[in-house]
Enzyme design. Structure first.
Site, PDB file in Angstrom:
ATOM      1  CB  CYS A 113      -0.947   0.010   1.194  1.00  0.00           C
ATOM      2  SG  CYS A 113      -2.164  -1.306   1.146  1.00  0.00           S
ATOM      3  CG  HIS A 250      -3.141   3.739   1.874  1.00  0.00           C
ATOM      4  ND1 HIS A 250      -3.555   3.303   0.647  1.00  0.00           N
ATOM      5  CD2 HIS A 250      -3.267   2.676   2.724  1.00  0.00           C
ATOM      6  CE1 HIS A 250      -3.905   2.026   0.740  1.00  0.00           C
ATOM      7  NE2 HIS A 250      -3.748   1.628   1.991  1.00  0.00           N
ATOM      8  CG  ASN A 280      -6.643  -0.524   0.804  1.00  0.00           C
ATOM      9  OD1 ASN A 280      -5.905  -0.130  -0.084  1.00  0.00           O
ATOM     10  ND2 ASN A 280      -6.197  -0.971   1.965  1.00  0.00           N
TER      11      ASN A 280
HETATM   12  N1  ACO Z   1     -18.888  -7.819   8.811  1.00  0.00           N
HETATM   13  C1  ACO Z   1     -19.410  -8.042  10.025  1.00  0.00           C
HETATM   14  N2  ACO Z   1     -18.675  -8.395  11.085  1.00  0.00           N
HETATM   15  C2  ACO Z   1     -17.342  -8.504  10.906  1.00  0.00           C
HETATM   16  C3  ACO Z   1     -16.736  -8.280   9.671  1.00  0.00           C
HETATM   17  C4  ACO Z   1     -17.565  -7.915   8.585  1.00  0.00           C
HETATM   18  N3  ACO Z   1     -17.084  -7.671   7.352  1.00  0.00           N
HETATM   19  N4  ACO Z   1     -15.405  -8.452   9.785  1.00  0.00           N
HETATM   20  C5  ACO Z   1     -15.181  -8.777  11.079  1.00  0.00           C
HETATM   21  N5  ACO Z   1     -16.347  -8.810  11.748  1.00  0.00           N
HETATM   22  C6  ACO Z   1     -16.576  -9.112  13.146  1.00  0.00           C
HETATM   23  C7  ACO Z   1     -15.457  -9.898  13.781  1.00  0.00           C
HETATM   24  O1  ACO Z   1     -15.572 -11.275  13.500  1.00  0.00           O
HETATM   25  C8  ACO Z   1     -15.659  -9.587  15.230  1.00  0.00           C
HETATM   26  O2  ACO Z   1     -16.699 -10.382  15.724  1.00  0.00           O
HETATM   27  P1  ACO Z   1     -16.617 -10.997  17.218  1.00  0.00           P
HETATM   28  O3  ACO Z   1     -16.553  -9.787  18.115  1.00  0.00           O
HETATM   29  O4  ACO Z   1     -17.871 -11.771  17.304  1.00  0.00           O
HETATM   30  O5  ACO Z   1     -15.353 -11.787  17.245  1.00  0.00           O
HETATM   31  C9  ACO Z   1     -16.180  -8.142  15.218  1.00  0.00           C
HETATM   32  O6  ACO Z   1     -16.647  -7.902  13.888  1.00  0.00           O
HETATM   33  C10 ACO Z   1     -15.103  -7.128  15.536  1.00  0.00           C
HETATM   34  O7  ACO Z   1     -13.955  -7.454  14.782  1.00  0.00           O
HETATM   35  P2  ACO Z   1     -12.653  -6.592  14.807  1.00  0.00           P
HETATM   36  O8  ACO Z   1     -11.667  -7.151  13.840  1.00  0.00           O
HETATM   37  O9  ACO Z   1     -12.207  -6.400  16.216  1.00  0.00           O
HETATM   38  O10 ACO Z   1     -13.263  -5.213  14.264  1.00  0.00           O
HETATM   39  P3  ACO Z   1     -12.602  -3.822  14.190  1.00  0.00           P
HETATM   40  O11 ACO Z   1     -13.433  -2.848  14.899  1.00  0.00           O
HETATM   41  O12 ACO Z   1     -11.139  -3.881  14.531  1.00  0.00           O
HETATM   42  O13 ACO Z   1     -12.716  -3.492  12.627  1.00  0.00           O
HETATM   43  C11 ACO Z   1     -11.360  -3.539  10.656  1.00  0.00           C
HETATM   44  C12 ACO Z   1     -12.128  -4.353  11.692  1.00  0.00           C
HETATM   45  C13 ACO Z   1     -12.334  -2.673   9.903  1.00  0.00           C
HETATM   46  C14 ACO Z   1     -10.666  -4.484   9.685  1.00  0.00           C
HETATM   47  C15 ACO Z   1     -10.317  -2.656  11.396  1.00  0.00           C
HETATM   48  O14 ACO Z   1      -9.564  -3.424  12.284  1.00  0.00           O
HETATM   49  C16 ACO Z   1      -9.405  -1.974  10.439  1.00  0.00           C
HETATM   50  O15 ACO Z   1      -9.820  -1.115   9.695  1.00  0.00           O
HETATM   51  N6  ACO Z   1      -8.118  -2.309  10.446  1.00  0.00           N
HETATM   52  C17 ACO Z   1      -7.199  -1.758   9.487  1.00  0.00           C
HETATM   53  C18 ACO Z   1      -7.053  -2.771   8.414  1.00  0.00           C
HETATM   54  C19 ACO Z   1      -6.791  -2.222   7.061  1.00  0.00           C
HETATM   55  O16 ACO Z   1      -7.158  -1.124   6.721  1.00  0.00           O
HETATM   56  N7  ACO Z   1      -6.170  -3.048   6.239  1.00  0.00           N
HETATM   57  C20 ACO Z   1      -5.939  -2.705   4.883  1.00  0.00           C
HETATM   58  C21 ACO Z   1      -4.579  -3.053   4.465  1.00  0.00           C
HETATM   59  S1  ACO Z   1      -3.385  -2.132   5.380  1.00  0.00           S
HETATM   60  C22 ACO Z   1      -3.597  -0.621   4.958  1.00  0.00           C
HETATM   61  O17 ACO Z   1      -3.944  -0.357   3.858  1.00  0.00           O
HETATM   62  C23 ACO Z   1      -3.399   0.433   5.993  1.00  0.00           C
END
Ligand code: ACO
Length: 323
Positions: A113, A250, A280
């Site tokens: 990224c 980004h 993304n």
């Molecule tokens: N739909 C519904 N529920 C979901 C989904 C989905 N698509 N994905 C995960 N969940 C659930 C999980 O299973 C979890 O359930 P549980 O509590 O029963 O176990 C719950 O939602 C919370 O999951 P978390 O992973 O803790 O959710 P979080 O609030 O951290 O959000 C997210 C997840 C959006 C991925 C966040 O962590 C994030 O944005 N991280 C950055 C990742 C990123 O941007 N990566 C891209 C590549 S790197 C870059 O470009 C910077």
């Protein structure tokens, strides 16, 4: 002395749009969850026969047209991508061939990224060293080809597309009043490989693998490290966020961007955001956002632009550009 000035921008998004509601049909997810956690409403997905080089070529042609530079004037092409057409040769040489260019040099850059920030830094160095006068810097990705479409924690985050800029050698007085790339600040920490990676590759599994991610860890590091890179730029150039005309980060996640904006006190009106409609697109997000800002008239000559990215590696970095 010279530095790289951005002379033109271009972009390409595949025709097929996949909404959050479309994903609800195959994944245990909801539009509300995705919007609340990421700000993403939809993403563009390439057709099966559409390759990264096809997308990069269209974006490149648009950027050349805006720059008023002919293909023959190009000295180099750098394509930042993590989803090349083939393991080898580089996607950049395919783009070179698509453009009908038989001279100069072309290569791919893999910083996931952060690829566009890294590639722009290298292009600026080539120009400063006199190794080229005009070049293309492209971010092009078919992320849909490495997404595990059964994994709701990653499938909702990514999209396909390409952005490109034409850079040209601009005279430099060595001051921040110059137009062009004023500074680039690159970092990586390979000890964090395991929080974001593909579970495959030529030398490990002989296939490309699919994305695996610890979202919470990536989120935490993104805010810390992108924030630190922004502070580094401001400090090195004796600026405050008030001096910056446009913050073009980004586009992984709107919550990450908003947290950075809060930390650095960037008002929302100074941030270019494209994630809601594009998701993304990895190395393509920043050139896509720059192109959007230029074509709708927000980014204007003479303005100060701050770009900032983080991705797998972890690799991150920021750059200050006077448009
Ligand atoms: N739909 C519904 N529920 C979901 C989904 C989905 N698509 N994905 C995960 N969940 C659930 C999980 O299973 C979890 O359930 P549980 O509590 O029963 O176990 C719950 O939602 C919370 O999951 P978390 O992973 O803790 O959710 P979080 O609030 O951290 O959000 C997210 C997840 C959006 C991925 C966040 O962590 C994030 O944005 N991280 C950055 C990742 C990123 O941007 N990566 C891209 C590549 S790197 C870059 O470009 C910077």
């Amino acid at each position: 002395m010279y530095r790289a000035q951005i002379l033109g921008t271009g972009s390409y998004l595949p025709k097929d749009v996949v909404t959050n509601q479309d994903l609800e049909k195959t994944l245990d997810t909801s539009h509300d969850w995705i919007v609340q956690r990421t700000g993403i409403h939809q993403r563009h997905i390439a057709a099966p026969e559409e390759k990264t080089s096809d997308m990069g070529t269209i974006a490149a042609l648009q950027a050349l047209e805006m720059a008023g530079i002919s293909v023959d004037q190009l000295d180099f092409i750098i394509c930042a991508t993590t989803t090349p057409d083939r393991t080898f040769p580089a996607t950049a040489v395919k783009i070179q061939a698509n453009l009908g260019l038989k001279k100069g040099f072309a290569f791919d850059l893999q910083a996931v990224c952060s690829g566009f920030v890294y590639a722009l830094s290298i292009a600026n160095n080539f120009i400063q060293q006199g190794q080229g006068r005009y070049g293309l810097v492209i971010g092009a990705e078919k992320m849909s080809s490495i997404v595990d479409w059964s994994d709701r924690s990653t499938a909702v985050l990514f999209g396909d597309g390409a952005g490109a800029v034409v850079v040209g050698a601009a005279p430099s007085e060595g001051s921040d009043k110059d137009r062009g790339v004023l500074g680039t600040y690159l970092h990586s920490d390979g000890s964090l490989e395991d929080i974001l990676y593909t579970d495959g590759g030529p030398s490990s599994s002989e296939d490309v693998g699919k994305i695996k991610m610890n979202g919470r860890e990536v989120y935490k590091h993104a805010i810390l490290k992108m924030g630190a890179a922004l502070e580094e730029v401001l400090e090195k150039h004796h600026l405050t966020s008030e001096d910056i005309d446009w913050f073009v980060p980004h586009q992984a996640n709107e919550r990450i961007i908003d947290a950075l904006a809060d930390r650095l006190k960037f008002p929302q009106e100074k941030i270019i955001k494209t994630g809601a409609l594009q998701a993304n697109t990895s190395a393509a997000t920043i050139p896509l956002a720059l192109d959007a800002g230029v074509r709708d008239g927000r980014i204007k000559p003479g303005q100060l632009i701050l770009i900032d990215a983080l991705g797998a590696g972890l690799a991150w970095g920021a750059a200050l550009i006077r448009w």
